[in-house]
Design a protein around this motif. Structure first.
Motif, PDB file in Angstrom:
ATOM      1  N   ARG A  21      33.976  27.140  36.508  1.00  0.00           N
ATOM      2  CA  ARG A  21      35.002  26.377  37.253  1.00  0.00           C
ATOM      3  C   ARG A  21      36.379  26.991  37.027  1.00  0.00           C
ATOM      4  NH1 ARG A  21      37.100  23.910  41.291  1.00  0.00           N
ATOM      5  NH2 ARG A  21      38.415  22.142  40.818  1.00  0.00           N
ATOM      6  N   THR A  22      36.660  27.389  35.799  1.00  0.00           N
ATOM      7  CA  THR A  22      37.939  28.012  35.466  1.00  0.00           C
ATOM      8  C   THR A  22      38.086  29.337  36.212  1.00  0.00           C
ATOM      9  OG1 THR A  22      37.882  26.956  33.299  1.00  0.00           O
ATOM     10  CG2 THR A  22      39.379  28.826  33.556  1.00  0.00           C
ATOM     11  N   GLN A  23      37.015  30.118  36.269  1.00  0.00           N
ATOM     12  CA  GLN A  23      37.033  31.391  36.997  1.00  0.00           C
ATOM     13  C   GLN A  23      37.249  31.153  38.487  1.00  0.00           C
ATOM     14  OE1 GLN A  23      33.923  34.210  36.004  1.00  0.00           O
ATOM     15  NE2 GLN A  23      33.765  34.847  38.145  1.00  0.00           N
ATOM     16  N   THR A  24      36.600  30.155  39.055  1.00  0.00           N
ATOM     17  CA  THR A  24      36.763  29.836  40.467  1.00  0.00           C
ATOM     18  C   THR A  24      38.205  29.434  40.770  1.00  0.00           C
ATOM     19  OG1 THR A  24      34.456  29.173  40.693  1.00  0.00           O
ATOM     20  CG2 THR A  24      36.005  28.305  42.334  1.00  0.00           C
ATOM     21  N   LEU A  25      38.777  28.600  39.922  1.00  0.00           N
ATOM     22  CA  LEU A  25      40.167  28.184  40.121  1.00  0.00           C
ATOM     23  C   LEU A  25      41.113  29.378  40.087  1.00  0.00           C
ATOM     24  CD1 LEU A  25      40.286  24.901  38.016  1.00  0.00           C
ATOM     25  CD2 LEU A  25      40.499  25.107  40.504  1.00  0.00           C
ATOM     26  N   TYR A 111      44.684  31.554  21.449  1.00  0.00           N
ATOM     27  CA  TYR A 111      44.837  31.321  22.892  1.00  0.00           C
ATOM     28  C   TYR A 111      44.337  32.528  23.687  1.00  0.00           C
ATOM     29  CZ  TYR A 111      47.955  27.680  21.191  1.00  0.00           C
ATOM     30  OH  TYR A 111      48.474  26.599  20.544  1.00  0.00           O
ATOM     31  N   LEU A 112      43.662  32.249  24.801  1.00  0.00           N
ATOM     32  CA  LEU A 112      43.209  33.288  25.728  1.00  0.00           C
ATOM     33  C   LEU A 112      43.674  32.906  27.126  1.00  0.00           C
ATOM     34  CD1 LEU A 112      41.482  35.802  26.456  1.00  0.00           C
ATOM     35  CD2 LEU A 112      39.576  34.208  26.798  1.00  0.00           C
ATOM     36  N   ALA A 113      44.539  33.742  27.696  1.00  0.00           N
ATOM     37  CA  ALA A 113      45.043  33.494  29.043  1.00  0.00           C
ATOM     38  C   ALA A 113      43.994  33.870  30.075  1.00  0.00           C
ATOM     39  CB  ALA A 113      46.310  34.305  29.280  1.00  0.00           C
ATOM     40  N   VAL A 114      43.860  33.038  31.091  1.00  0.00           N
ATOM     41  CA  VAL A 114      43.041  33.335  32.259  1.00  0.00           C
ATOM     42  C   VAL A 114      44.028  33.383  33.422  1.00  0.00           C
ATOM     43  CG1 VAL A 114      41.140  32.605  33.731  1.00  0.00           C
ATOM     44  CG2 VAL A 114      41.065  32.104  31.274  1.00  0.00           C
ATOM     45  N   PRO A 115      44.446  34.587  33.807  1.00  0.00           N
ATOM     46  CA  PRO A 115      45.479  34.712  34.834  1.00  0.00           C
ATOM     47  C   PRO A 115      44.971  34.313  36.213  1.00  0.00           C
ATOM     48  CG  PRO A 115      44.598  36.865  34.284  1.00  0.00           C
ATOM     49  CD  PRO A 115      43.950  35.880  33.354  1.00  0.00           C
ATOM     50  N   PRO A 116      45.893  33.952  37.098  1.00  0.00           N
ATOM     51  CA  PRO A 116      45.469  33.656  38.468  1.00  0.00           C
ATOM     52  C   PRO A 116      45.025  34.938  39.157  1.00  0.00           C
ATOM     53  CG  PRO A 116      47.861  33.574  38.274  1.00  0.00           C
ATOM     54  CD  PRO A 116      47.324  33.791  36.894  1.00  0.00           C
ATOM     55  N   GLY A 117      44.116  34.795  40.093  1.00  0.00           N
ATOM     56  CA  GLY A 117      43.614  35.954  40.828  1.00  0.00           C
ATOM     57  C   GLY A 117      42.196  36.281  40.410  1.00  0.00           C
ATOM     58  N   PRO A 118      41.661  37.372  40.963  1.00  0.00           N
ATOM     59  CA  PRO A 118      40.284  37.753  40.654  1.00  0.00           C
ATOM     60  C   PRO A 118      40.120  38.011  39.147  1.00  0.00           C
ATOM     61  CG  PRO A 118      41.121  39.036  42.490  1.00  0.00           C
ATOM     62  CD  PRO A 118      42.280  38.271  41.917  1.00  0.00           C
ATOM     63  N   VAL A 119      39.209  37.287  38.544  1.00  0.00           N
ATOM     64  CA  VAL A 119      38.987  37.400  37.109  1.00  0.00           C
ATOM     65  C   VAL A 119      37.522  37.097  36.812  1.00  0.00           C
ATOM     66  CG1 VAL A 119      39.594  34.986  36.647  1.00  0.00           C
ATOM     67  CG2 VAL A 119      39.869  36.669  34.852  1.00  0.00           C
ATOM     68  N   SER A 120      37.019  37.705  35.779  1.00  0.00           N
ATOM     69  CA  SER A 120      35.658  37.438  35.346  1.00  0.00           C
ATOM     70  C   SER A 120      35.708  36.977  33.896  1.00  0.00           C
ATOM     71  CB  SER A 120      34.810  38.711  35.479  1.00  0.00           C
ATOM     72  OG  SER A 120      33.512  38.460  34.988  1.00  0.00           O
ATOM     73  N   ILE A 121      35.261  35.750  33.656  1.00  0.00           N
ATOM     74  CA  ILE A 121      35.205  35.249  32.287  1.00  0.00           C
ATOM     75  C   ILE A 121      33.791  34.757  32.015  1.00  0.00           C
ATOM     76  CG2 ILE A 121      37.632  34.650  32.086  1.00  0.00           C
ATOM     77  CD1 ILE A 121      36.905  31.756  32.609  1.00  0.00           C
ATOM     78  N   SER A 122      33.355  34.929  30.789  1.00  0.00           N
ATOM     79  CA  SER A 122      32.014  34.512  30.394  1.00  0.00           C
ATOM     80  C   SER A 122      32.052  34.045  28.945  1.00  0.00           C
ATOM     81  CB  SER A 122      31.038  35.680  30.530  1.00  0.00           C
ATOM     82  OG  SER A 122      31.360  36.669  29.564  1.00  0.00           O
ATOM     83  N   VAL A 123      30.980  33.406  28.539  1.00  0.00           N
ATOM     84  CA  VAL A 123      30.864  32.966  27.146  1.00  0.00           C
ATOM     85  C   VAL A 123      30.988  34.179  26.227  1.00  0.00           C
ATOM     86  CG1 VAL A 123      29.316  31.918  25.450  1.00  0.00           C
ATOM     87  CG2 VAL A 123      29.474  30.948  27.742  1.00  0.00           C
ATOM     88  N   LYS A 124      30.369  35.290  26.618  1.00  0.00           N
ATOM     89  CA  LYS A 124      30.383  36.502  25.785  1.00  0.00           C
ATOM     90  C   LYS A 124      31.776  37.112  25.657  1.00  0.00           C
ATOM     91  CE  LYS A 124      25.618  37.910  26.405  1.00  0.00           C
ATOM     92  NZ  LYS A 124      24.704  38.950  26.858  1.00  0.00           N
ATOM     93  N   SER A 125      32.651  36.871  26.603  1.00  0.00           N
ATOM     94  CA  SER A 125      34.011  37.406  26.494  1.00  0.00           C
ATOM     95  C   SER A 125      34.970  36.410  25.856  1.00  0.00           C
ATOM     96  CB  SER A 125      34.536  37.836  27.865  1.00  0.00           C
ATOM     97  OG  SER A 125      34.689  36.717  28.727  1.00  0.00           O
ATOM     98  N   VAL A 126      34.749  35.123  26.090  1.00  0.00           N
ATOM     99  CA  VAL A 126      35.672  34.098  25.593  1.00  0.00           C
ATOM    100  C   VAL A 126      35.535  33.877  24.088  1.00  0.00           C
ATOM    101  CG1 VAL A 126      36.215  31.631  25.674  1.00  0.00           C
ATOM    102  CG2 VAL A 126      35.956  32.925  27.789  1.00  0.00           C
ATOM    103  N   LEU A 127      34.314  33.685  23.607  1.00  0.00           N
ATOM    104  CA  LEU A 127      34.131  33.340  22.188  1.00  0.00           C
ATOM    105  C   LEU A 127      34.694  34.385  21.229  1.00  0.00           C
ATOM    106  CD1 LEU A 127      30.665  31.537  22.195  1.00  0.00           C
ATOM    107  CD2 LEU A 127      32.959  30.570  22.382  1.00  0.00           C
ATOM    108  N   PRO A 128      34.420  35.690  21.423  1.00  0.00           N
ATOM    109  CA  PRO A 128      35.041  36.669  20.516  1.00  0.00           C
ATOM    110  C   PRO A 128      36.565  36.705  20.621  1.00  0.00           C
ATOM    111  CG  PRO A 128      33.207  37.673  21.695  1.00  0.00           C
ATOM    112  CD  PRO A 128      33.457  36.328  22.323  1.00  0.00           C
TER     113      PRO A 128
END
Length: 138
Positions: A21-25, A111-128
């Motif tokens: 949902r965060t990636q879609t937004l 803190y991990l920023a999720v910028p606006p625009g095309p982005v790919s986030i996953s559990v494997k990228s967020v947790l580390p």
């Protein structure tokens, strides 16, 4: 809203849904978000209460995801990192005022920023990103 402390962990499938949902937004609606990682010492007595307090103070669009008793993620939507830091520190200070203890809430926060625009986030990228190298609270 339920303000009772949530002692267990949330379903891991829910985390995938929250991140999707965060990636879609970000991608489709250009909405910035911030993922905040909280890591407490094992056996922390205040941490579950701190999470319950945060949850009671959040906006509808924000979410807390409990990974374990000592680790959790907070997803703040429609904010930049600086705003997220301000919100979290204000809520932490309010909690410590309302529930004083000799040490305060002993928790590491990243803190991990999720910028606006095309982005790919996953559990494997967020947790580390929010827990890697931060095993002990500040």
């Amino acid at each position: 809203m339920n303000t009772m402390p949530h002692q267990g962990s949330d379903d891991p499938r829910k985390l995938r849904e929250v991140l999707a949902r965060t990636q879609t937004l970000a991608s489709e609606h250009a909405v910035a978000s911030v993922v905040v990682g909280f890591a407490a010492r094992e056996g922390s007595l205040l941490f579950p209460d701190f999470l319950a307090y945060l949850e009671s103070e959040l906006r509808v669009e924000d979410q807390i995801f409990r990974l374990t008793r000592e680790r959790a993620l907070l997803i703040l939507r429609d904010v930049e990192v600086r705003q997220a830091e301000s919100v979290v520190e204000r809520l932490r200070a309010n909690f410590e005022r309302e529930f004083p203890s000799s040490r305060g809430v002993d928790v590491s926060i990243r803190y991990l920023a999720v910028p606006p625009g095309p982005v790919s986030i996953s559990v494997k990228s967020v947790l580390p990103a929010v827990f890697g190298g931060a095993a002990e609270p500040d």
